[in-house]
Design a protein around this motif. Structure first.
Motif, PDB file in Angstrom:
ATOM      1  N   VAL A   1      41.248  49.347  47.504  1.00  0.00           N
ATOM      2  CA  VAL A   1      41.361  48.688  48.812  1.00  0.00           C
ATOM      3  C   VAL A   1      42.429  49.378  49.664  1.00  0.00           C
ATOM      4  O   VAL A   1      42.231  49.618  50.862  1.00  0.00           O
ATOM      5  CB  VAL A   1      41.671  47.187  48.631  1.00  0.00           C
TER       6      VAL A   1
ATOM      7  N   ALA B   1      41.142  47.904  41.584  1.00  0.00           N
ATOM      8  CA  ALA B   1      40.568  47.293  42.788  1.00  0.00           C
ATOM      9  C   ALA B   1      41.589  47.295  43.925  1.00  0.00           C
ATOM     10  O   ALA B   1      41.254  47.620  45.073  1.00  0.00           O
ATOM     11  CB  ALA B   1      40.103  45.878  42.485  1.00  0.00           C
ATOM     12  N   PHE B   2      42.816  46.955  43.631  1.00  0.00           N
ATOM     13  CA  PHE B   2      43.868  46.969  44.646  1.00  0.00           C
ATOM     14  C   PHE B   2      44.085  48.384  45.188  1.00  0.00           C
ATOM     15  O   PHE B   2      44.213  48.582  46.401  1.00  0.00           O
ATOM     16  CB  PHE B   2      45.175  46.425  44.054  1.00  0.00           C
TER      17      PHE B   2
ATOM     18  N   LEU C   1      41.848  50.982  53.304  1.00  0.00           N
ATOM     19  CA  LEU C   1      42.468  50.345  54.460  1.00  0.00           C
ATOM     20  C   LEU C   1      43.628  51.134  55.069  1.00  0.00           C
ATOM     21  O   LEU C   1      43.876  51.036  56.272  1.00  0.00           O
ATOM     22  CB  LEU C   1      42.949  48.942  54.097  1.00  0.00           C
TER      23      LEU C   1
END
Length: 69
Positions: free
Chosen positions: A45, A41-42, A49
């Motif tokens: 992201v 998940a990190f 981003l």
């Protein structure tokens, strides 16, 4: 307002390098005191981003430097 003309392949390459570097650091456990492992998940992201903020920085830079001339 001036817009930068980014190369999409350059953004993709830079994003891949950043995400792979973070993945290696996570896998080896050098990023935290927790046991080694990956946090998908990190990494997802960061993969989303990083190009967004890179473009925003390029946008600000193009407009700051264009008004200084």
């Amino acid at each position: 307002m001036r817009f930068p003309n980014p190369s999409l392949s350059e953004y993709a390459l830079n994003t891949a390098v950043v995400v792979l570097t973070l993945a290696v650091l996570q896998y080896t456990g050098l990023l935290s005191d927790e046991p080694a492992g990956l946090d998908p998940a990190f990494l997802a992201v960061v993969a989303v981003l990083f190009p967004v903020f890179s473009y925003l920085i390029a946008l600000v830079g193009a407009n700051v430097w264009s008004t200084a001339e």
